[in-house]
Design an enzyme around this catalytic site. Sequence first.
Site, mmCIF file in Angstrom:
data_model
loop_
_atom_site.group_PDB
_atom_site.id
_atom_site.type_symbol
_atom_site.label_atom_id
_atom_site.label_comp_id
_atom_site.label_asym_id
_atom_site.label_seq_id
_atom_site.Cartn_x
_atom_site.Cartn_y
_atom_site.Cartn_z
ATOM 1 N N ASP A 199 0.926 -1.248 0.116
ATOM 2 C CA ASP A 199 -0.057 -0.112 -0.075
ATOM 3 C C ASP A 199 0.774 1.258 -0.022
ATOM 4 O O ASP A 199 0.603 2.280 0.899
ATOM 5 C CB ASP A 199 -0.933 0.106 1.366
ATOM 6 C CG ASP A 199 -2.042 -1.204 1.203
ATOM 7 O OD1 ASP A 199 -2.470 -1.627 0.136
ATOM 8 O OD2 ASP A 199 -2.064 -1.678 2.514
ATOM 9 N N GLU A 223 -11.335 0.749 -3.852
ATOM 10 C CA GLU A 223 -10.676 1.122 -2.583
ATOM 11 C C GLU A 223 -9.362 2.304 -2.895
ATOM 12 O O GLU A 223 -9.333 2.527 -4.423
ATOM 13 C CB GLU A 223 -10.139 -0.056 -1.809
ATOM 14 C CG GLU A 223 -9.336 -0.959 -2.423
ATOM 15 C CD GLU A 223 -9.229 -2.266 -2.000
ATOM 16 O OE1 GLU A 223 -10.029 -2.626 -1.041
ATOM 17 O OE2 GLU A 223 -8.110 -3.145 -2.515
HETATM 18 C C1 6LW Z 1 -5.924 -1.931 1.861
HETATM 19 C C2 6LW Z 1 -6.615 -1.926 0.442
HETATM 20 C C3 6LW Z 1 -5.825 -3.108 -0.112
HETATM 21 O O1 6LW Z 1 -6.376 -1.173 2.566
HETATM 22 O O2 6LW Z 1 -5.353 -4.099 0.520
HETATM 23 O O3 6LW Z 1 -4.709 -3.852 -1.976
HETATM 24 C C4 6LW Z 1 -5.993 -3.561 2.158
HETATM 25 N N1 6LW Z 1 -5.299 -2.760 -1.256
HETATM 26 O O4 6LW Z 1 -6.376 -0.777 -0.231
HETATM 27 C C5 6LW Z 1 -4.861 -3.963 2.978
HETATM 28 O O5 6LW Z 1 -3.548 -3.746 2.397
#
Ligand code: 6LW
Length: 497
Positions: free
Chosen positions: A14, A174
Site C-alpha cells: 500500500d 478502494e
Molecule cells: C488495503 C486496500 C488493499 O487497505 O488491501 O490492495 C488493503 N489494497 O487498499 C490492505 O492492505
Amino acid sequence: MKFNNPVVKGFYPDPSVCKVGDTYYLACSSFQYFPGVPLFESKDLINWEPIGHALTRPSQIMLEKVNSSGGVFAPTIRHHNGRFYMTTTNDTTRQNFYVWTDDIYGEWSEPIFIEQGGIDPDLYFEGDRAYFMSNGSDEDGRGVILQCEIDIATGTMLTPSRPLWKGTGGRYLESPHMYHINGWYYLMAAEGGTEFGHMITYARSQSLHGPFEAYPHNPVLTNRNLGGYQIQAIGHGDLIQDGDGNWWIFHLGFRQIGQWIPYHHLGREVFLAPVTFDENGWFTAGHNGTTRAEMETDRIGQHVVQQEKKLYTFNNTKWDLEWVYLRHPRVENYELQDDKLTLRGTAVTLDQADTPTFLGIRQRDFIAAITSDVALSGSGEAGITLYMDESHHYDLAIRQRDTQLEAVLRLNIGDIKHEQKVVAIDTSSDAQLLIQASAERYSFSIQADGQTIELGSAQTKYLSSEVAGGFTGVVIGLYAVGEGAIAEFTKFACEYL
Ligand code: 6LW
C-alpha cells in the site's frame, strides 16, 4: 536506463508517496506489526532508505490482541504548509485517523480521529482547506468513494460525506487519491481486490466534488491479463511528479511462484511505473498499461545506479528501522545491543494472536541464507521462525526439556502442527541455526558442537497468502518462548543470493 521492480522488496504494501524539495517520502501499511507505518526516503525514486515509522508509541495505535492482518491498513502521506500528515485506518477498531509531524525523522503526533468510516483514507489539501476521502458504500451496498471536508486541526467533519465516484464496476473499490493537475481533478482508485484481478482505475472532473467522468480505457494499469508473468496483482497506487515534471505511479504488487495455480509468500511489495499525460488530459501508465520487472526509462539519469542491500546483520541494520514486533512489545523482555539481541520468553507462544517475545525482519527476496547463533538458558525454547501468522509459521529452534537440550523443526500449517525432527544436542557452546531459502522450499539445519544436523525442509507455499490468507508476508522472527527462558542471539545474517 533500466530499473528493476520491485523498488522496495518484501512485505511493504500500500505505498503512498509525497515529495518535499528534492526528496521523496514513502509510507506503507503494517497491520499487526509495531512500530507501524514504515517510512522511507529517496532522491531518485528507485533507491529507498528506511528512515523510521509514523506510529512509534502504543498511545498512537491500538494493537492489543488485534487479529493478524488487522490493525494498520493503507496509509496516505502528504506534506502541506511545512507539515507532514499520515492518515490510515485501524481496521480492527474500524477507526480512521491521522497523525502529523514537522520533522519526519522525529516523532509524530497523537492520533486525530475522523468520523467518516471506510478504509484507505486520503487527504487532499487546497489552500487552507482539507478534504478527506475513503471507500464506503451507497444505499445498495455498492462501493463508492466518499469525501468530506475536515478541520485539519481537529479532524472534525465540516460537511457530510458525499459520494464521489462508483468506480468501473470492479469489486472492492478502494485506495482513493485526489490530485489537481493542469486544471483537472483526478480521482484514482483500485478495484478488483488485492489479488490477481487487481487494477488501477481513475476518473476526472472540473470540480473537486464531481461529477467524475471515468477514463475511457480503464483500467489504466493492471497485470491481470499477463498470465504466467511473475509480477501480479498490481494496484493500490499513488501518483508523484518528479523534479523534471514527469509523473510516476508507485503501487503494490506481488511476485508469484508457480503457475497452476500460483501463490506468493513474500507479501505485497512496492513497484514503480511511469505515467504519461496525453494532449487531452488523460494519462496512461506503465508499459502498455502493465508493470514489468525491468522498466526501461530515459526519465532517470544514466548515472543513477539502483543499489540493492544483499546482507542484513545486527550491525548493518537498526532496531528501530528494519525490525518489528508483533503488536505492542513488553519492552522489558528485549535487550537490544549493536551485535547481540537478548530475549526473555513468556508464556505467550507464536501460536497466539498476541505478543510473544519476537523481533523480526521482513524476508525481502526468495533466495536467501539465514543464520544466527543462539544460546538458551532456563527452560523454554528459542530460535528463528519464518512467520506468516500465528497459524502459519516454520520454527527452527533449540529447547530445554527437563535436563535435555533439543533441536527441533516445527511446521505450523493451519490446524496441522508437525515436529518434523527433534534431535537431542549436547552443546557447550552456542548452537548455530541455518535456513536456506529458495523460491519453493526452506531447508533447515543446526550446527552444534561441531556437527551439522539436517532437520528437514518445507514448501514456501504453505506460508503463502493463498494458504494463510491475509495481507502480510513472511517475516524472519527471532523469538523466545517460556517463562524463564533467556536467549542470546548473535551473528545474525540474512544474505540474499
Ligand atoms: C488495503 C486496500 C488493499 O487497505 O488491501 O490492495 C488493503 N489494497 O487498499 C490492505 O492492505
